[in-house]
Design an enzyme around this catalytic site. Structure first.
Site, PDB file in Angstrom:
ATOM      1  N   ARG A 389      -6.401   2.416  -2.587  1.00  0.00           N
ATOM      2  CA  ARG A 389      -5.848   3.646  -1.996  1.00  0.00           C
ATOM      3  C   ARG A 389      -6.541   3.980  -0.688  1.00  0.00           C
ATOM      4  NH1 ARG A 389      -5.847   9.320  -1.570  1.00  0.00           N
ATOM      5  NH2 ARG A 389      -3.792  10.229  -1.935  1.00  0.00           N
ATOM      6  N   CYS A 390      -7.864   3.844  -0.649  1.00  0.00           N
ATOM      7  CA  CYS A 390      -8.608   4.127   0.580  1.00  0.00           C
ATOM      8  C   CYS A 390      -8.139   3.247   1.732  1.00  0.00           C
ATOM      9  CB  CYS A 390     -10.104   3.902   0.364  1.00  0.00           C
ATOM     10  SG  CYS A 390     -10.910   5.110  -0.694  1.00  0.00           S
ATOM     11  N   MET A 391      -7.763   2.013   1.428  1.00  0.00           N
ATOM     12  CA  MET A 391      -7.425   1.044   2.470  1.00  0.00           C
ATOM     13  C   MET A 391      -5.981   1.130   2.933  1.00  0.00           C
ATOM     14  SD  MET A 391      -9.434  -2.436   1.354  1.00  0.00           S
ATOM     15  CE  MET A 391      -8.492  -2.663  -0.163  1.00  0.00           C
TER      16      MET A 391
END
Length: 403
Positions: A389-391
């Site tokens: 999700r962060c990426m």
């Protein structure tokens, strides 16, 4: 084209990624802490892992856009080039003489080369004074390993610098000094790249701190905003005011989280994997609280609470309850897999998510709960404390079939 996202789990159509590049090679044991990495990544392997991540998305019909490519194309627009060049020169630490030298160096670069410098930085030895271009006292007193322009290794985590809320994009205000220039690049892309012509900006970097990893679109009209190490209460309030003024949501849940590196964003402890299900760190599941925020008679945000997060979220979403899938199977495994981004899943559709393969127990829990897991390698990608999700910054998601 403009984007549209109104749920964490709607079918993903277009996503913004950043393939790790030379900016990661700038990390050393001397600077990795200040640049927010817990280890020195193996760049080649990180690129292989990221390529596999992008391939997995494409195999599911997702269009992948790369930040670096968009930036190079944006720099072909003279106004964008002028803004981004002025931004890196606008720092008192350069002094007048070195600033003039760096300005001349940048002016000689084509858009792809300039994009590389803006992302990977410019080292002292890469700015060599030439005839009529002295470096000045600042240059002479710099260590040979110092950066004239700092690298941006955290560009990998595209979720944080922008977040789409329905048809508008919030270019966020990043809290950590090592990351603040990221939003200058992202903002220029949304303002000047032809792909995003007509896009309306909901938020801008000079406002109070808000980071995209703290913003969850629980359902159409319902947002949760983590408040902790990165997003401030003032930032959550400012975002709420703008969301309500634009008619983008009816409820925002302000969710306090511990101000620790292990829980830097809300999506490190909770992400959605179905329209009524979250994967969640069990240590906080029963203690996480939320302050429901709605628009008052004058349009200003008004908060009540606190209430248990899970109950408040279900009520705002108009469902009986949120199903909770625990990270791990026992306290020790849960703590290990939370640290390894076990909660940080990217939903491609309801009951379909991408997760790091190393979180074996959490992924098994997801599968048992009816969630299909696309497991990817992240041994090097995770060194900056971020998962799938962060990426990823979703730009377009299709409406849910039930809408």
């Amino acid at each position: 084209m403009t984007g549209h996202v109104d749920s964490e789990v709607s079918p993903l159509r277009t996503v913004l990624l950043h393939r790790p590049g030379p900016e990661l090679a700038r990390l050393t044991p001397r600077n990795n802490d200040s640049l927010l990495f817990d280890a020195i990544p193996w760049v080649g392997r990180a690129q292989e892992e990221h390529d596999a991540f992008a391939a997995a998305l494409r195999e599911r019909g997702v269009e992948v856009l790369y930040l670096g490519e968009l930036l190079a194309e944006t720099l072909a627009v003279p106004e964008a080039r002028a803004v981004l060049t002025a931004d890196v020169l606008d720092t008192p630490r350069l002094g007048d003489t070195l600033r003039e030298r760096v300005a001349a160096h940048l002016a000689d670069l084509g858009p792809p080369e300039l994009a590389r410098v803006l992302m990977a930085g410019l080292a002292h030895e890469e700015v060599k004074p030439g005839p009529g271009r002295p470096g000045g006292l600042v240059y002479q007193l710099m260590d040979s390993h110092d950066f004239v322009i700092d690298p941006l290794p955290n560009l990998l985590f595209t979720r944080d610098s922008s977040v789409w809320i329905r048809d508008r994009v919030a270019v966020t205000s990043l809290a950590m000094p090592a990351r603040r220039r990221e939003t200058t690049l992202t903002g220029a892309i949304y303002r000047h790249h032809p792909r995003f012509a007509g896009t309306q900006l909901l938020y801008t970097p000079e406002l109070e701190h808000v980071e995209g990893g703290d913003v969850l679109l629980l359902a159409p009209g319902v947002l949760a905003v983590g408040v902790g190490e990165r997003t401030t209460p003032a930032g959550a309030e400012r975002l709420a005011h703008r969301v309500f003024a634009a008619g983008l949501a009816h409820t925002i849940l302000a969710v306090p989280i511990a101000q620790e590196r292990a829980t830097m964003h809300l999506d490190t402890v909770c992400t959605m994997v179905d329209v009524d299900a979250v994967v969640m760190y069990p240590n906080v599941a029963d203690t996480l609280r939320a302050y429901p925020v709605t628009a008052g008679p004058d349009g200003a945000p008004e908060a009540t609470g606190p209430q248990p997060f899970l109950a408040a979220a279900a009520a705002a979403m108009g469902i009986d309850r949120l199903r909770v899938i625990d990270t791990g199977l026992d306290p020790v495994t849960a703590e290990r897999e939370q640290w390894d981004d076990g909660n940080n899943t990217l939903a491609l559709a309801p009951r379909l998510c991408v997760a790091y393969e190393r979180n074996v127990e959490t992924n098994a829990q997801l599968e048992r709960a009816g969630i299909e897991v696309i497991a990817i390698s992240g041994s090097e990608l995770g060194s900056g404390r971020g998962g799938p999700r962060c990426m990823s910054c979703p730009i377009t998601r299709a409406p849910l079939a039930t809408e």
